[in-house]
Design an enzyme around this catalytic site. Structure first.
Site, short mmCIF file in Angstrom:
data_model
loop_
_atom_site.label_atom_id
_atom_site.label_comp_id
_atom_site.label_asym_id
_atom_site.label_seq_id
_atom_site.Cartn_x
_atom_site.Cartn_y
_atom_site.Cartn_z
CD GLU B 197 19.15 -94.32 3.65
OE1 GLU B 197 18.23 -94.14 2.89
OE2 GLU B 197 20.29 -94.67 3.26
CG ASN B 263 21.17 -98.24 4.31
OD1 ASN B 263 20.84 -98.40 3.04
ND2 ASN B 263 20.84 -97.12 5.24
CG ASP B 313 24.00 -95.14 3.36
OD1 ASP B 313 23.05 -95.97 3.36
OD2 ASP B 313 23.83 -94.21 2.65
#
Lengths: 269, 569
Positions: B197, B263, B313
């Site tokens: 992320e 992700n 996610d």
């Protein structure tokens, strides 16, 4: 320490009289601050030597002075801001944190706030000689944005501007000044600071007034410290009525190295 | 036979080490087989990650006599997720915080042989998205390999604990940390890192086991000029995530390394795709995927993407469990994966062709997976996008299963999955609050899934794709599993209770409270002819912080902890 000019004379006088007797007995007001987050806070030797520890530290110092308490800074990196606050402010490691988003759902009822004292937000950065003043003036151009920021999402949703993604405001400003981008759309305070300290004010910084772009910020506390919050909140009122203008001072005085264009003091009590 | 253990499923170095000095090839084979059966030389026991121990001294008949052989305080609290490994009579176990320590212990008594304390800086917590965990170390060629929170990889002499070399894999200050043990194939130690992320561009990297020098590096987000770079919008590939942060698997027959990828980043899909379910070619490869790499060169052979243009996610990192399953009468080499997205994948590991993909937990974001294309049939209401918050999305961001390892028992033909039953409401706001990126929205509200439970130990038939038995838990994020030839399945929960079940029927046979939440997978080994079962306890701290009231229940269940418990009869 650099002399700050924003304490009202009456308050300063009261402090001077009481300080000698009470200093030893009064516990320090402990400020939570990031050691590497100029223009907001820094514990770098250079910043300390110049008496320029950053705006949030200066605000903390002003509050401590007004309370008649010495200030102690508890340094911790805020790469993950909420986690950092859980480990410091909410764990009782420090008493207050300046510059938190003044909204109730920030971290739920665990964090309480003073009244908002600042507006912080995103800004466009363009060369001084360019006429651009809003996003629509940048059609067909390359605009540097920070990864994961609202401006990145906003630009990605339109097809007429090319995003140049940077990991932090420093990289965005570097790429702008190197000609890899025609403009930047980043956190205003950081842009102003870098523009002034590293780029000889070659650029103008224009706050963007749009939803999710400007935010009121306050001083935050653990909900267990409501009495301290009330005390400081009341004090802010007094300071606002007198000369509570740290951001303004900083902005107006380039010699501080902390000029922060889009930062606005909320002067109304 | 569903699955057969061979020397090839164990590190070559170990097979060589035990071969020296033996005469007849037959004796060598028999001895090798015993040694192989006794040990637990890597995270998932073998390259196949089955966590199946062929030991069968402990069974339903005598498990009532199981008692503590020794316990050992790890000297480091919270998020202790380590699978110990056992080579010969020595156990190697790592702790959280770096790891703060790696211990070599006498596997019979717990007596310390040496302690390795890597020089990990004290600011790593700030950069570790999901806590200061460490899942264990890897043994090969007389060395212990340690992936570190500060983005480094170290080799340590297995006999003395002396550091042999340390190399920097990634700059942890970009939010990339190493929390999982590497995979050793021949002369290479292979590792990924985390930070999907936070702007990382994923890669898998191989280093020479003797020198720490890089052998190959393969980006898991292709750059300009590479195939599938056009699955990313604009320059988003530069920070596309898709980091392989969990455990790799290896198939010697095809010389293929398998790894799951995280992700993509950032969370706001409009930055890297279209922002809705009509993502077209903007699928963000190779994020949320299983990737097959040629071990010799690192070259990508093929991929299977589970969640195109991920908006939830749904990391695709979960471990690949390799087995040969009899499907429609044909012995088929597969990998199995309980994906975070709620579907259980059975895929031919030699071709990358999906055989089946079915829901194994309550799942609302998609109704099914097209096995020909891999494409999910999404419910458009459940895909969060700009100005389109989604409600009632199941699973939530921790997934149908998170990092906690499942196991596969070739005798029962069942997979034992520590599953979660949690849902969420979500908008695309970045929840991070850091320099240059101000706080925007609330945490993603976490909702218990349907049915009044939040976790379930699932015994899953991977051929029929159906549940055979289950044990429900009031909390999610429970521990990994171990299964044995003694027809037992071991599982620890977030209440800190360690259980043993009949692997076929699911009947609980034994349990003991160990004092702190369990996430780690248990292991089993044998020394001097005696079988042991070991598990590390010490509950998570950072994950519950994402989960609101559910998270509070998770942290209130037990105190933080950090200890190893070893049982025998």
């Amino acid at each position: 320490m650099r002399a700050l000019k924003f304490i009202a004379p009456a308050v300063a006088l009261a402090l001077a009289c009481g300080a000698a007797a009470s200093q030893a007995a009064v516990p320090a007001l402990r400020l939570c601050a990031d050691p590497a987050n100029l223009p907001f806070s820094s514990n770098a030797a250079e910043a300390t030597q110049k008496g320029m520890p950053g705006m949030y530290v200066e605000i903390g110092q002003a509050v401590a002075q007004a309370l008649g308490r010495p200030m102690e800074t508890v340094w911790s990196l805020s790469y993950f801001g909420k986690r950092n606050l859980r480990a410091t402010l909410l764990a009782g490691q420090c008493d207050l944190a300046v510059g938190l988003p003044a909204v109730q759902d920030f971290m739920g009822p665990r964090v309480i706030f003073t009244r908002p004292i600042l507006n912080l937000g995103y800004a466009l950065v363009v060369a001084k000689d360019r006429p651009a003043s809003r996003l629509d003036d940048l059609k067909g151009q390359r605009v540097a944005v920070q990864f994961g920021s609202p401006p990145q999402g906003l630009l990605a949703a339109r097809s007429d501007i090319t995003s140049v993604t940077a990991m932090d405001p420093e990289e965005a400003m570097r790429r702008l000044s190197a000609g890899e981008a025609d403009a930047a759309f980043i956190w205003g305070a950081s842009a102003s600071y870098i523009n002034h300290t590293a780029l000889q004010d070659r650029f103008k910084v224009i706050p963007v007034d749009a939803p999710q772009m400007q935010f009121p910020a306050a001083i935050g506390f653990s909900s267990k410290r409501a009495a301290l919050r009330d005390e400081i909140d009341a004090l802010l009122g007094a300071l606002l009525n007198f000369e509570w203008d740290v951001p303004k001072t900083v902005r107006a005085d380039p010699s501080t190295g902390l000029r922060t264009g889009p930062v606005e003091a909320l002067l109304a009590p | 036979m569903i699955h057969r253990f061979t020397h090839a499923s164990y590190p070559l170095a170990l097979a060589l080490a035990i071969g020296g000095g033996l005469g007849a090839a037959q004796a060598q084979d028999a001895k090798a087989k015993d040694v192989e059966a006794a040990g637990w030389a890597m995270y998932g026991r073998g390259y196949d990650n089955t966590r199946f121990s062929p030991l069968k001294q402990i069974t339903a008949a005598n498990i009532g006599k199981l008692k503590l052989a020794f316990s050992f305080q790890l000297g480091s609290l919270r998020s202790n997720e380590s699978s110990p490994i056992v080579v010969g009579d020595t156990m190697y176990v790592s702790t959280s915080w770096g790891p703060k320590f790696v211990y070599a212990l006498d596997a019979r008594t717990g007596a310390t042989k040496w302690t390795y304390e890597p020089d990990v800086p004290d600011d790593t917590l700030q950069y570790a998205c999901c806590d200061v965990n460490n899942r264990g170390v890897t043994y090969a060629d007389g060395k212990i390999f340690v992936g570190r929170l500060d983005g480094k990889l170290s080799a340590v002499d297995a006999a003395t604990g002396k550091e042999l070399w340390t190399t920097t894999v990634v700059d942890y200050k970009q939010g990339s940390v190493i929390t999982s043990p590497p995979l050793v194939v021949r002369n290479m130690v292979i590792t990924g890192f985390g930070g999907g992320e936070y702007g990382a561009r994923g890669s898998l990297q191989a280093y020479d086991i003797n020198t720490g020098k890089e052998v190959w590096k393969t980006w898991t987000v292709p750059g300009p000029g590479e195939a599938n770079n056009d699955t990313w919008k604009g320059d988003s590939w530069q920070h596309g995530g898709a980091v392989p942060w969990l455990i790799g698997s290896y198939d010697a027959k095809t010389d293929t390394v398998f790894w799951g990828t995280s992700n993509p980043g950032p969370w706001n899909t409009v930055v890297r795709s279209t922002g809705d379910g009509n993502y077209g070619k903007l699928t963000n490869l190779y994020s949320a995927s299983t990737v097959a790499f040629d071990a010799a060169t690192g070259k990508i052979k093929w991929h299977v993407q589970a969640t195109p243009a991920d908006a939830w996610d749904y990391d695709g990192v979960n471990e690949l469990v390799l087995a040969d399953l009899t499907i429609a009468g044909v012995k088929t080499p597969v990998y199995m994966k309980a994906d975070r997205n709620g579907f259980f994948y059975v895929v031919n590991r030699e071709t990358g062709k999906i055989i089946s993909a079915e829901k194994y937990v309550p799942t609302t974001w998609a109704s099914k997976i097209d096995v020909a294309t891999g494409k999910p049939s999404e419910d458009p209401d459940k895909r969060p996008g700009p100005n389109h918050p989604a409600k009632g999305v199941c699973p939530n961001l921790i997934g149908g299963k998170n990092w906690q390892p499942m196991s596969f028992n070739p005798q029962t033909g069942l997979v034992y999955i520590p599953s979660n039953n949690v849902c969420m409401d979500w908008s695309v706001s970045e929840v991070n609050y850091r320099k240059g990126v101000f706080y925007l929205g609330a945490d993603f509200p976490t909702l218990p899934g349907p049915g009044g439970y939040m976790g379930e130990l699932l015994a899953w038939d991977p051929v029929a794709q159906k549940k055979v038995w289950g044990v429900k838990s009031d909390l999610p994020f429970n521990g990994g599993t171990l299964t044995t030839a003694g027809n037992l399945t071991f599982w620890g929960d977030l209440h800190g209770v360690f259980h043993a079940f009949d692997a076929k029927s699911g009947k609980e046979l034994w349990k003991i409270p160990l004092g702190s939440g369990i996430g780690a997978g248990p292991i089993s080994y044998s020394v001097d002819g005696k079988q042991y079962v070991a598990v590390v306890v010490g509950r998570t701290a950072s994950i519950p912080a994402f989960l609101g009231d559910v998270g509070k229940k998770m942290t209130q269940a037990t105190p933080e902890g950090g200890a190893l418990f070893v049982f025998s009869e």
